[in-house]
Design a protein around this motif. Sequence first.
Motif, PDB file in Angstrom:
ATOM      1  N   ASP A  14       0.176  -2.632  -7.329  1.00  0.00           N
ATOM      2  CA  ASP A  14      -0.672  -3.824  -7.430  1.00  0.00           C
ATOM      3  C   ASP A  14      -0.183  -4.737  -8.555  1.00  0.00           C
ATOM      4  O   ASP A  14      -0.194  -5.975  -8.426  1.00  0.00           O
ATOM      5  CB  ASP A  14      -2.123  -3.427  -7.673  1.00  0.00           C
ATOM      6  CG  ASP A  14      -2.756  -2.722  -6.480  1.00  0.00           C
ATOM      7  OD1 ASP A  14      -2.215  -2.841  -5.363  1.00  0.00           O
ATOM      8  OD2 ASP A  14      -3.784  -2.033  -6.679  1.00  0.00           O
ATOM      9  N   ASP A  15       0.249  -4.140  -9.671  1.00  0.00           N
ATOM     10  CA  ASP A  15       0.738  -4.934 -10.794  1.00  0.00           C
ATOM     11  C   ASP A  15       2.039  -5.657 -10.438  1.00  0.00           C
ATOM     12  O   ASP A  15       2.214  -6.838 -10.770  1.00  0.00           O
ATOM     13  CB  ASP A  15       0.940  -4.036 -12.019  1.00  0.00           C
ATOM     14  CG  ASP A  15       1.297  -4.831 -13.264  1.00  0.00           C
ATOM     15  OD1 ASP A  15       0.594  -5.815 -13.569  1.00  0.00           O
ATOM     16  OD2 ASP A  15       2.297  -4.492 -13.927  1.00  0.00           O
TER      17      ASP A  15
ATOM     18  N   GLY B  17      -2.964   7.350  -7.019  1.00  0.00           N
ATOM     19  CA  GLY B  17      -3.734   6.367  -7.768  1.00  0.00           C
ATOM     20  C   GLY B  17      -2.892   5.592  -8.767  1.00  0.00           C
ATOM     21  O   GLY B  17      -2.984   4.356  -8.842  1.00  0.00           O
ATOM     22  N   VAL B  18      -2.065   6.288  -9.551  1.00  0.00           N
ATOM     23  CA  VAL B  18      -1.237   5.580 -10.536  1.00  0.00           C
ATOM     24  C   VAL B  18      -0.153   4.762  -9.839  1.00  0.00           C
ATOM     25  O   VAL B  18       0.221   3.676 -10.316  1.00  0.00           O
ATOM     26  CB  VAL B  18      -0.618   6.560 -11.562  1.00  0.00           C
ATOM     27  CG1 VAL B  18      -1.703   7.271 -12.343  1.00  0.00           C
ATOM     28  CG2 VAL B  18       0.323   7.564 -10.909  1.00  0.00           C
TER      29      VAL B  18
ATOM     30  N   THR C 174       0.838  -1.193   0.000  1.00  0.00           N
ATOM     31  CA  THR C 174       0.000   0.000   0.000  1.00  0.00           C
ATOM     32  C   THR C 174       0.874   1.245   0.000  1.00  0.00           C
ATOM     33  O   THR C 174       1.982   1.243   0.550  1.00  0.00           O
ATOM     34  CB  THR C 174      -0.925   0.045   1.234  1.00  0.00           C
ATOM     35  OG1 THR C 174      -0.125   0.003   2.423  1.00  0.00           O
ATOM     36  CG2 THR C 174      -1.881  -1.132   1.235  1.00  0.00           C
TER      37      THR C 174
ATOM     38  N   GLN D  96      -0.430   3.323  -6.800  1.00  0.00           N
ATOM     39  CA  GLN D  96      -1.057   2.134  -6.209  1.00  0.00           C
ATOM     40  C   GLN D  96      -1.367   1.098  -7.275  1.00  0.00           C
ATOM     41  O   GLN D  96      -1.190  -0.110  -7.062  1.00  0.00           O
ATOM     42  CB  GLN D  96      -2.326   2.523  -5.452  1.00  0.00           C
ATOM     43  CG  GLN D  96      -2.951   1.368  -4.673  1.00  0.00           C
ATOM     44  CD  GLN D  96      -2.030   0.827  -3.607  1.00  0.00           C
ATOM     45  OE1 GLN D  96      -1.657   1.539  -2.684  1.00  0.00           O
ATOM     46  NE2 GLN D  96      -1.651  -0.447  -3.728  1.00  0.00           N
ATOM     47  N   ALA D  97      -1.824   1.553  -8.444  1.00  0.00           N
ATOM     48  CA  ALA D  97      -2.111   0.620  -9.534  1.00  0.00           C
ATOM     49  C   ALA D  97      -0.841  -0.104  -9.981  1.00  0.00           C
ATOM     50  O   ALA D  97      -0.859  -1.318 -10.230  1.00  0.00           O
ATOM     51  CB  ALA D  97      -2.748   1.372 -10.711  1.00  0.00           C
ATOM     52  N   ALA D  98       0.265   0.619 -10.083  1.00  0.00           N
ATOM     53  CA  ALA D  98       1.529  -0.003 -10.474  1.00  0.00           C
ATOM     54  C   ALA D  98       2.027  -0.955  -9.394  1.00  0.00           C
ATOM     55  O   ALA D  98       2.555  -2.030  -9.694  1.00  0.00           O
ATOM     56  CB  ALA D  98       2.574   1.075 -10.749  1.00  0.00           C
TER      57      ALA D  98
END
Length: 313
Positions: free
Chosen positions: A285-286, A278-279, A165, A281-283
């Motif tokens: 997660d990937d 946001g970008v 996170t 966290q998305a990365a």
Amino acid sequence: MLTIPREPRPSLGAVRDALAALLEKRHEPARPDDLDARDPAFVSRVLPLLGLLYDDYFRCETELEEDIPEGPFLAVANHNAMTGTPDMFCHMVAYWRRYGTTRPAYGLMHDVPFHFPYAGAWLNAGGAIAASPDNARRALDRGAAVLVFPGGDMDACKPTRAQYTIRFGGRRGFVRAAIRAQVPIVPVVSVGAHQSLYIATDGRDIAERLRLPELLRSNVAPIGFALPWGLILGVPLPHLPPPVKVHTRILRQIELDLPPEAADAPGIVEEVFQRVVGVMQAALDDLRRQGRHGLFPRREMGIRALGAAPRGR
């Protein structure tokens, strides 16, 4: 996706020269607010030794979604484990390999490491400066790249269960700094090193009761397990990380296209903050899904190395 390639192992002579450079620099005083303390010649000499740690100990894998921009920019990164794992070191070695040691770059750092024996001078020479809005502004005004970890100790010492996170808390100063300096933001995410220790809780309530924010500028008092201390209680001392694999991704730059006065508009600052987080966290997660990090990384597949030689050396 592109990645910074491994380099051949350095010669014994190059390693000896790197050690000699460290010995020569160790007696110099640290100058946390002095941009001129950065020493590209020193960095070039120690880079072979740092490369061994980067390639063979942490097995760093650094990807780029695109080449980072020319000129000044603010790199915004998450913290990947506690104080014993050198996030800044991993990022800067990749940067020096791709863009050379002469292109100006600085990293904003908590002031405590500057007081460690020898380490302060070494960090200073590598481009570390004390974390403050004024230092960030002065470095950006010089046309430099500036690396900042907005989450600080709260991000570095988050519990192991929260390792994937982004924890920046209420710290939005980096957004205001980028808007005022009229520079893009380059998000950077990293995983793997948090598996070098176990943190049960960051102990923020304990830190407040012990007045650590006032006494040591520490907002946390982590409880967990780390080498060589065994049980860790309280102040986050540097730990000795086992050879965990670190996987980093440098994301596309975010152009803000805002006037300087927008830095004083809370709504605009919040919008940019949420976009950046946001970008990131998305990365993150990937990277978690890919699993090419930590103590037991999955096999690397489908990675294309950058073929071009580093620039600016």
